[in-house]
Design a protein around this motif. Structure first.
Motif, PDB file in Angstrom:
ATOM      1  N   PRO A  72       0.903  -1.105  -0.076  1.00 16.60           N
ATOM      2  CA  PRO A  72       0.062  -0.012  -0.147  1.00 16.60           C
ATOM      3  C   PRO A  72       0.829   1.231  -0.060  1.00 16.60           C
ATOM      4  O   PRO A  72       0.659   2.274  -0.634  1.00 16.60           O
ATOM      5  N   HIS A  73       2.007   1.214   0.507  1.00 18.80           N
ATOM      6  CA  HIS A  73       2.865   2.384   0.687  1.00 18.80           C
ATOM      7  C   HIS A  73       3.355   2.833  -0.526  1.00 18.80           C
ATOM      8  O   HIS A  73       3.589   4.034  -0.740  1.00 18.80           O
ATOM      9  N   LEU A  74       3.577   2.036  -1.503  1.00 19.32           N
ATOM     10  CA  LEU A  74       4.009   2.362  -2.867  1.00 19.32           C
ATOM     11  C   LEU A  74       2.997   2.849  -3.799  1.00 19.32           C
ATOM     12  O   LEU A  74       2.900   3.887  -4.292  1.00 19.32           O
ATOM     13  N   GLU A 115      21.635   2.493  -8.143  1.00 19.31           N
ATOM     14  CA  GLU A 115      21.138   1.223  -7.582  1.00 19.31           C
ATOM     15  C   GLU A 115      21.105   1.638  -6.206  1.00 19.31           C
ATOM     16  O   GLU A 115      20.371   1.071  -5.427  1.00 19.31           O
ATOM     17  N   LYS A 116      22.365   1.749  -5.839  1.00 19.49           N
ATOM     18  CA  LYS A 116      22.636   2.059  -4.022  1.00 19.49           C
ATOM     19  C   LYS A 116      21.760   2.920  -3.697  1.00 19.49           C
ATOM     20  O   LYS A 116      21.364   2.980  -2.479  1.00 19.49           O
ATOM     21  N   LYS A 117      21.432   3.904  -4.336  1.00 19.49           N
ATOM     22  CA  LYS A 117      20.756   5.005  -3.671  1.00 19.49           C
ATOM     23  C   LYS A 117      19.377   4.491  -3.447  1.00 19.49           C
ATOM     24  O   LYS A 117      18.612   5.059  -2.458  1.00 19.49           O
ATOM     25  N   GLY A 118      18.685   3.635  -4.371  1.00 16.65           N
ATOM     26  CA  GLY A 118      17.544   2.993  -3.995  1.00 16.65           C
ATOM     27  C   GLY A 118      16.525   3.288  -4.938  1.00 16.65           C
ATOM     28  O   GLY A 118      15.222   2.930  -4.703  1.00 16.65           O
ATOM     29  N   PHE A 119      16.864   3.815  -6.092  1.00 13.36           N
ATOM     30  CA  PHE A 119      15.648   3.995  -7.082  1.00 13.36           C
ATOM     31  C   PHE A 119      15.510   2.587  -7.792  1.00 13.36           C
ATOM     32  O   PHE A 119      16.225   1.635  -7.645  1.00 13.36           O
ATOM     33  N   LEU A 120      14.322   2.575  -8.503  1.00 15.01           N
ATOM     34  CA  LEU A 120      13.863   1.543  -9.122  1.00 15.01           C
ATOM     35  C   LEU A 120      14.465   1.260 -10.663  1.00 15.01           C
ATOM     36  O   LEU A 120      13.907   2.239 -11.488  1.00 15.01           O
ATOM     37  N   LEU A 121      14.965   0.310 -11.024  1.00 11.26           N
ATOM     38  CA  LEU A 121      15.681   0.024 -12.439  1.00 11.26           C
ATOM     39  C   LEU A 121      14.538  -0.716 -13.301  1.00 11.26           C
ATOM     40  O   LEU A 121      13.986  -1.562 -12.770  1.00 11.26           O
ATOM     41  N   LYS A 122      14.019  -0.022 -14.308  1.00 11.06           N
ATOM     42  CA  LYS A 122      12.957  -0.446 -15.003  1.00 11.06           C
ATOM     43  C   LYS A 122      13.373  -0.922 -16.246  1.00 11.06           C
ATOM     44  O   LYS A 122      12.373  -1.853 -17.021  1.00 11.06           O
ATOM     45  N   GLY A 123      14.266  -0.500 -16.749  1.00 17.60           N
ATOM     46  CA  GLY A 123      15.034  -0.894 -18.198  1.00 17.60           C
ATOM     47  C   GLY A 123      16.409  -0.850 -18.214  1.00 17.60           C
ATOM     48  O   GLY A 123      16.839   0.359 -17.536  1.00 17.60           O
ATOM     49  N   LEU A 124      16.939  -1.699 -19.123  1.00 19.97           N
ATOM     50  CA  LEU A 124      18.482  -1.597 -19.181  1.00 19.97           C
ATOM     51  C   LEU A 124      18.950  -2.228 -20.366  1.00 19.97           C
ATOM     52  O   LEU A 124      18.620  -3.310 -20.714  1.00 19.97           O
ATOM     53  N   ALA A 133      16.143   3.181 -17.747  1.00 18.58           N
ATOM     54  CA  ALA A 133      14.912   3.728 -17.072  1.00 18.58           C
ATOM     55  C   ALA A 133      15.012   3.784 -15.775  1.00 18.58           C
ATOM     56  O   ALA A 133      14.940   2.412 -15.222  1.00 18.58           O
ATOM     57  N   TRP A 134      14.797   4.732 -14.943  1.00 18.41           N
ATOM     58  CA  TRP A 134      14.755   4.662 -13.467  1.00 18.41           C
ATOM     59  C   TRP A 134      13.656   5.277 -13.016  1.00 18.41           C
ATOM     60  O   TRP A 134      13.496   6.291 -13.503  1.00 18.41           O
ATOM     61  N   GLU A 135      13.145   4.707 -11.993  1.00 26.35           N
ATOM     62  CA  GLU A 135      11.846   5.178 -11.581  1.00 26.35           C
ATOM     63  C   GLU A 135      11.660   5.552  -9.848  1.00 26.35           C
ATOM     64  O   GLU A 135      12.609   4.939  -9.390  1.00 26.35           O
ATOM     65  N   GLY A 136      11.215   6.592  -9.415  1.00 25.21           N
ATOM     66  CA  GLY A 136      11.111   6.865  -8.052  1.00 25.21           C
ATOM     67  C   GLY A 136      10.586   8.064  -7.776  1.00 25.21           C
ATOM     68  O   GLY A 136      10.250   8.937  -8.849  1.00 25.21           O
ATOM     69  N   VAL A 137      10.241   8.515  -6.510  1.00 24.38           N
ATOM     70  CA  VAL A 137       9.816   9.742  -6.141  1.00 24.38           C
ATOM     71  C   VAL A 137      10.933  10.581  -6.189  1.00 24.38           C
ATOM     72  O   VAL A 137      11.974  10.453  -5.754  1.00 24.38           O
ATOM     73  N   GLY A 138      10.789  11.579  -6.838  1.00 24.99           N
ATOM     74  CA  GLY A 138      11.807  12.718  -7.052  1.00 24.99           C
ATOM     75  C   GLY A 138      13.141  12.333  -8.018  1.00 24.99           C
ATOM     76  O   GLY A 138      14.176  12.976  -7.629  1.00 24.99           O
ATOM     77  N   PRO A 197       9.949  -2.435   1.144  1.00 21.71           N
ATOM     78  CA  PRO A 197       9.546  -1.860   2.490  1.00 21.71           C
ATOM     79  C   PRO A 197      10.651  -1.151   3.242  1.00 21.71           C
ATOM     80  O   PRO A 197      10.312  -0.886   4.241  1.00 21.71           O
ATOM     81  N   TRP A 198      11.882  -1.566   3.016  1.00 20.87           N
ATOM     82  CA  TRP A 198      13.062  -0.967   3.737  1.00 20.87           C
ATOM     83  C   TRP A 198      13.588   0.270   2.985  1.00 20.87           C
ATOM     84  O   TRP A 198      14.284   0.916   3.520  1.00 20.87           O
ATOM     85  N   LEU A 199      12.873   0.839   2.108  1.00 18.35           N
ATOM     86  CA  LEU A 199      13.215   1.888   1.383  1.00 18.35           C
ATOM     87  C   LEU A 199      12.395   3.186   1.521  1.00 18.35           C
ATOM     88  O   LEU A 199      12.730   4.382   1.603  1.00 18.35           O
ATOM     89  N   ARG A 200      11.018   2.723   1.778  1.00 21.61           N
ATOM     90  CA  ARG A 200       9.989   3.862   2.044  1.00 21.61           C
ATOM     91  C   ARG A 200       9.166   3.368   3.107  1.00 21.61           C
ATOM     92  O   ARG A 200       8.807   2.223   3.348  1.00 21.61           O
ATOM     93  N   GLU A 201       8.850   4.219   3.985  1.00 16.04           N
ATOM     94  CA  GLU A 201       7.957   3.825   5.085  1.00 16.04           C
ATOM     95  C   GLU A 201       6.344   3.821   4.754  1.00 16.04           C
ATOM     96  O   GLU A 201       6.128   4.450   3.746  1.00 16.04           O
TER      97      GLU A 201
END
Ligand code: IDP
Ligand code: MG
Length: 160
Positions: free
Chosen positions: A3-5, A37-46, A85-90, A156-160
């Motif tokens: 749900p948090h996502l 990757e280490k920052k915590g964004f989501l890789l969607k394409g490569l 392609a990377w996805e994420g808030v901000g 769940p360990w990246l966003r509350e």
């Protein structure tokens, strides 16, 4: 289902990040991917990809007319690039911060360009400059079916 996502969905952006031909030739692909990757964004394409001239021209159409434009097109098409392609808030603004200033001599230490490059014409990496351009560039560089929708185990360990 997390749900948090879903709650954060409206703020989610995507950005087009590319290891330019100099970054690939210099063996910096892993290092550069790793920063995002280490920052915590989501890789969607490569993909590793030889960019045709027409695509380079479309990607950099806003710079057409600049003195460096012909050399820029030659540079981007001079060898394979790694498209991501990377996805994420901000993610758009944050990726630009991780990348650093266009001129690597002005880029802060700790940024990709600040740590890994010395000249504007060989600045190893591209990142979209706005959420609108992020969408435009991801759609330009990736075909349907090349992007993955997935939820990483660490979510769940990246966003509350
Ligand atoms: P950005 O990549 O930091 O967003 P832009 O101004 O959008 O910078 O320029 C796109 C790319 O064009 C730069 O990353 C660099 O590769 C190239 N470029 C920009 N300005 C110059 C220049 O003055 N000389 C040579 N190449 C340039
Ligand atoms: Mg730009």
């Amino acid at each position: 289902f997390l749900p948090h996502l879903v709650a954060a969905m409206e703020e989610v952006e995507e950005t087009y990040i590319m290891v330019k031909p100099d970054g690939v030739q210099r063996g910096l692909v892993g290092e550069i991917i790793s920063r995002f990757e280490k920052k915590g964004f989501l890789l969607k394409g490569l993909k590793l990809f030889q960019c045709p001239k027409e695509l380079a021209e479309e990607h950099y159409k806003d710079l057409k007319g600049k003195s460096f434009y012909p050399k820029l097109i030659d540079y981007i098409t001079s060898g394979p690039v790694v498209s991501m392609a990377w996805e994420g808030v901000g993610v758009v603004a944050s990726a630009r911060k991780l990348i650093g200033a266009t001129n690597p001599l002005q880029a802060e230490p700790g940024t990709i360009r600040g740590d890994l490059a010395v000249q504007t014409g060989r600045n190893v990496v591209h990142g979209s400059d706005s959420p609108e351009n992020g969408k435009r560039e991801v759609a330009l560089w990736f075909k349907e079916g090349e992007l993955c929708e997935w939820i990483p185990a660490q979510a769940p360990w990246l966003r509350e």
